[in-house]
Design a protein around this motif. Structure first.
Motif, PDB file in Angstrom:
ATOM      1  N   THR A   1      28.428  17.250  70.068  1.00 37.93           N
ATOM      2  CA  THR A   1      27.944  18.050  68.932  1.00 37.93           C
ATOM      3  C   THR A   1      29.078  18.391  67.964  1.00 37.93           C
ATOM      4  O   THR A   1      30.241  18.152  68.252  1.00 37.93           O
ATOM      5  N   THR A   2      28.681  18.975  66.838  1.00 38.99           N
ATOM      6  CA  THR A   2      29.624  19.302  65.757  1.00 38.99           C
ATOM      7  C   THR A   2      30.738  20.236  66.228  1.00 38.99           C
ATOM      8  O   THR A   2      30.517  21.100  67.046  1.00 38.99           O
ATOM      9  N   TYR A   3      31.879  20.058  65.638  1.00 39.66           N
ATOM     10  CA  TYR A   3      32.990  20.949  65.946  1.00 39.66           C
ATOM     11  C   TYR A   3      33.479  21.626  64.677  1.00 39.66           C
ATOM     12  O   TYR A   3      33.567  20.986  63.639  1.00 39.66           O
ATOM     13  N   SER A   4      33.806  22.889  64.788  1.00 42.85           N
ATOM     14  CA  SER A   4      34.385  23.588  63.643  1.00 42.85           C
ATOM     15  C   SER A   4      35.202  24.762  64.167  1.00 42.85           C
ATOM     16  O   SER A   4      34.804  25.410  65.134  1.00 42.85           O
ATOM     17  N   PRO A   5      36.354  25.030  63.523  1.00 43.36           N
ATOM     18  CA  PRO A   5      37.124  26.191  63.989  1.00 43.36           C
ATOM     19  C   PRO A   5      36.570  27.506  63.442  1.00 43.36           C
ATOM     20  O   PRO A   5      37.006  28.581  63.837  1.00 43.36           O
ATOM     21  N   LYS A   6      35.633  27.430  62.516  1.00 41.78           N
ATOM     22  CA  LYS A   6      35.150  28.628  61.808  1.00 41.78           C
ATOM     23  C   LYS A   6      34.608  29.674  62.763  1.00 41.78           C
ATOM     24  O   LYS A   6      33.865  29.360  63.674  1.00 41.78           O
ATOM     25  N   THR A   7      34.981  30.915  62.517  1.00 46.79           N
ATOM     26  CA  THR A   7      34.550  32.123  63.238  1.00 46.79           C
ATOM     27  C   THR A   7      35.135  32.224  64.652  1.00 46.79           C
ATOM     28  O   THR A   7      34.797  33.119  65.391  1.00 46.79           O
ATOM     29  N   ARG A   8      36.002  31.275  65.016  1.00 44.36           N
ATOM     30  CA  ARG A   8      36.642  31.370  66.338  1.00 44.36           C
ATOM     31  C   ARG A   8      37.662  32.508  66.334  1.00 44.36           C
ATOM     32  O   ARG A   8      38.149  32.910  65.283  1.00 44.36           O
ATOM     33  N   LYS A   9      37.996  32.981  67.526  1.00 45.73           N
ATOM     34  CA  LYS A   9      38.880  34.143  67.624  1.00 45.73           C
ATOM     35  C   LYS A   9      40.165  33.761  68.360  1.00 45.73           C
ATOM     36  O   LYS A   9      40.107  33.223  69.466  1.00 45.73           O
TER      37      LYS A   9
END
Ligand code: HDD
Length: 704
Positions: free
Chosen positions: A531-539
């Motif tokens: 599935t898609t990967y994104s660093p957005k909103t990670r902590k």
């Protein structure tokens, strides 16, 4: 999607019920101002309380009645508001008004939930997640009451009380809470082989999602779409999160249940408050009426999915969750979903599970919400007007005028009048039905293993590893040896390798191979790894001691923020921590207020004094070890590498020098040798967007 300057019709309606207390005098429920709400009326200062203290009696009586029965399943949940927009008109398939116009925004309320636990149980338990969406459409409410798994435990609703009794805490001592790991559940499983496929999903990583924002949703059943010409198609509904599908590790999930039982609701609440609106694309799989028998499974069987390679998912719209609820009880607790809430253009099929659900939901709301007028509770009201001859009952809000409460009638010219389908009336699809009354299951519902095997074959290596471990935990907690043996025999029909793994882990006999089914080719869509990967909103956590390199921290934080990543500074004490050149940085958490399981990644900047401090600090070292073991991205620059190295497994220390950098990066460990972190930050972000670096699990972690 929405800036909320213009409230949508549902928001406007809800606003009419808001009650603000600021700058208002305190009154009784009858509107009388009170002089004191902290002292009872007594006969003398030390005397008994008087019956006439109406304020005391009202206050306590209201309090005594504040709870309503929790939902029999899905008791723990969290609701949010949002909007849905279709990408292009679906008028070829359905007349549903909210699926026609790409410019139209339909208000929605979504309640995410766990199934088994009580209202106060932890968010991160292994369980199915409920994903229920109420669309407030111009044709009335449409409820899509789904889960984060595309199939179900049973094929016939008459078994629902049995499966729920078996999985809920055992009735003699009410143990265990929110867990399937006990005898009655597995006893039920081995007696109900149709559950094999769902068990595979439940024990996979899907059972422990990272976030409600990072899980799929499925309507599960086969529904019908009906267009304006009355043509119908079979359809399955999907929700696809734009952030991809990701999970916690089992160890993290356990720790989170203790350190932050509200982990998922907090995550959703924070994301919406930060303006990071979760998005889910609506997908549909469509099968033509005359193709319904073209598959090697029955399309009405709710223990079967439609493989996406055979029936592709068409992405048709997007839901954006953009507003937190104002009041948990009024909205999340009182929202009443019902799979029978459909609108013209969407209809049912003969799926026996769907048919039984149609009975259950209205019934449960009557008990839970205390009578037949729950549709008048603000969160449940449609945005369309309601006119009928239903009257009275507990808590009736509407004041129906006139004498006529029946139809047909002459006194009111037969109003309110039914509508033809052309005028927007709901017309049931006139499916031809003919058959003898029987309590019998169709033979087409009797293959319980092929799709369980398809699912198993589709998992990546790390997903398979997690599945074995989940079986070891779940079945390992069963006390009756014969149930354990039967589980092994049952799952031997799914995969001999899996069955041997289970047998080894739970200490029973390994089975002989069986050759009774096909060996389906893997489906890409079934593995989360695709599935898609994104660093957005990670902590990301930054560990700081006194005397760190300010420039590095500043640069790293900026790069992360620009890419939508959240950063928290952790130090032994709250307040400020100073860099080598005395620049202060605000501390967000100390080691007592947080825990490594709250983060997706870690950064350790350089600075000799700060690293010397951290090396001597037990909690800092443990923090690094945990982040490593949970396969999360770790970055360290200059002296920071020292703290990292101190906490890596022995096998890392002995890696050949020339291979080290690459080995580290492949495993999500990014190091920088200079204090210019621009390329380092980019590599870190790429690694973070991968969610986890599961290869690390195969490394000998004895020393970590
Ligand atoms: Fe159900 C709640 C989803 C089968 C009976 N169900 C409930 C909720 C979700 C689902 C998401 C929580 C709604 C909320 O947030 O308020 N249920 C499913 C799915 C199923 C399913 C996806 C299978 C495909 N359910 C199912 C069956 C029955 C029920 C077969 C009974 C015959 N479900 C209920 C219920 C609940 C419920 C007892 C409890 C609280 C409520 O309805 O409002 O009526």
């Amino acid at each position: 999607m929405s800036d909320h300057k213009e409230p949508n019709p549902k928001e406007q309606q809800l606003k009419g019920f808001h009650n603000h207390n600021e700058s208002e005098p305190l009154t009784t429920d009858q509107g009388t101002k009170v002089t004191d709400t902290s002292k009872s009326l007594t006969a003398g200062e030390r005397g008994p309380t008087l019956m006439e203290d109406f304020h005391l009696r009202e206050k306590i009586t209201h309090f005594d009645h504040e709870r309503i029965p929790e939902r029999i399943v899905h008791a723990r949940g969290f609701g949010v508001h949002g909007e849905f927009q279709v990408y292009e008109s679906l008028n070829d398939l359905t007349s549903a008004s909210f699926l026609q116009d790409p410019n139209q925004k339909t208000p929605v309320f979504v309640r995410f939930s766990t199934v088994v636990g009580s209202r106060g149980s932890a968010d991160t338990v292994r369980d199915v997640r409920g994903f229920a969406t109420k669309f407030y459409t111009e044709d009335g409410n449409f409820d899509l009451v789904g889960n984060n798994m595309p199939i179900f435990f049973i094929q016939d609703a008459i078994k629902f009380p049995d499966v729920v009794h078996a999985i809920k805490p055992e009735p003699d001592n009410e143990v265990p809470q929110a867990s399937a790991a006990h005898d009655t559940f597995w006893d039920w499983v081995v007696q109900n082989r149709e559950s094999a496929h769902m068990i595979m999903w439940l024990l996979s990583d899907r059972g422990i999602p990272r976030s409600f924002r990072m899980m799929e949703g499925f309507g599960v059943h086969t529904f019908r779409l009906v267009n304006a010409d009355g043509q119908t198609h079979f359809v399955k509904f999907h929700w696809k999160p734009t952030l991809g599908v990701h999970s916690l590790t089992w160890d993290e999930a356990q720790k989170l249940a203790g350190t932050n039982p509200d982990f998922h609701r907090q995550d959703l609440w924070d994301a919406i408050n930060n303006g990071e609106y979760p998005e889910f694309e609506l997908g549909i799989q469509v099968i033509k009426e005359n193709e319904q028998f073209d598959f090697d499974f029955d399309i009405l069987d709710p223990t079967k999915l439609w493989p996406e390679e055979q029936v592709p998912v068409r992405v048709v719209g997007k839901m954006t969750l953009n507003r937190n609820q104002d009041n948990f009880f009024a909205e999340t607790e009182q929202v009443a979903f019902h799979i029978g809430n459909v609108v013209p253009g969407i209809d049912f099929t003969n799926d026996p599970l769907l048919q039984g659900r149609l009975f259950s939901y209205l019934d449960t709301q009557l008990l839970r919400l205390g009578g037949p007028n729950f549709h008048e509770i603000p969160i449940n009201r449609p945005i369309t007007p309601v006119h009928n001859n239903q009257r009275d009952g507990f808590h009736r809000m509407t004041i129906n005028q006139g004498k006529v409460a029946y139809s047909p009638n002459g006194l009111q010219h037969n109003n309110p009048q039914p509508s033809s389908s052309g005028e927007g009336g709901f017309e049931h699809h006139p499916e031809h039905v003919d058959g003898a009354k029987v309590r019998r299951q169709s033979v087409s519902f009797q293959d319980h293993y092929s799709q369980a095997t398809l699912f198993y074959n589709s998992l990546s290596d790390h997903e398979k590893r997690h599945l074995y471990k989940a079986f070891h935990f779940e079945v390992g907690n069963v006390k009756d040896p014969s149930i354990k043996q039967q589980v092994v025999e049952m799952f031997n029909h799914v995969s001999h390798t899996l069955a041997k793994q289970i047998a080894r882990g739970v200490g029973v006999k390994e089975p002989e191979p069986v050759h009774d089914g096909a060996n389906p080719t893997p489906s890409q869509a079934l593995s989360q790894a695709n599935t898609t990967y994104s660093p957005k909103t990670r902590k990301v956590a930054i560990l700081l001691g006194e005397g760190f390199e300010y420039h590095e921290v500043d640069q790293f934080m900026n790069e992360m923020m620009q890419n939508g990543v959240h950063v928290e500074v952790i130090h032994q004490t709250l307040g400020e921590v100073k860099s080598a050149n005395q620049e202060p940085v605000m501390v967000h958490q100390n080691y007592a207020t947080t825990h490594p399981v709250m983060y997706d990644g870690l950064f350790i900047p350089g600075g000799q004094q700060h690293i010397d401090q951290l090396l001597n600090h037990y909690e800092a070292n443990t923090f690094v070890k945990e982040i490593f073991v949970h396969a999360k991205t770790i970055g360290a620059s200059q002296e920071g590498v020292g703290l990292l190295a101190n906490n890596l497994p022995e096998s890392f220390q002995t890696a050949p020098e020339q291979a080290t950098d690459q080995l580290f990066e492949d495993l999500g460990i990014i190091t920088a040798r200079t204090n210019d972190l621009s390329s380092f930050s980019q590599t870190f972000l790429t690694a973070l967007s991968k969610h986890r670096h599961w290869e690390r699990e195969t490394i000998d972690t004895k020393q970590a």
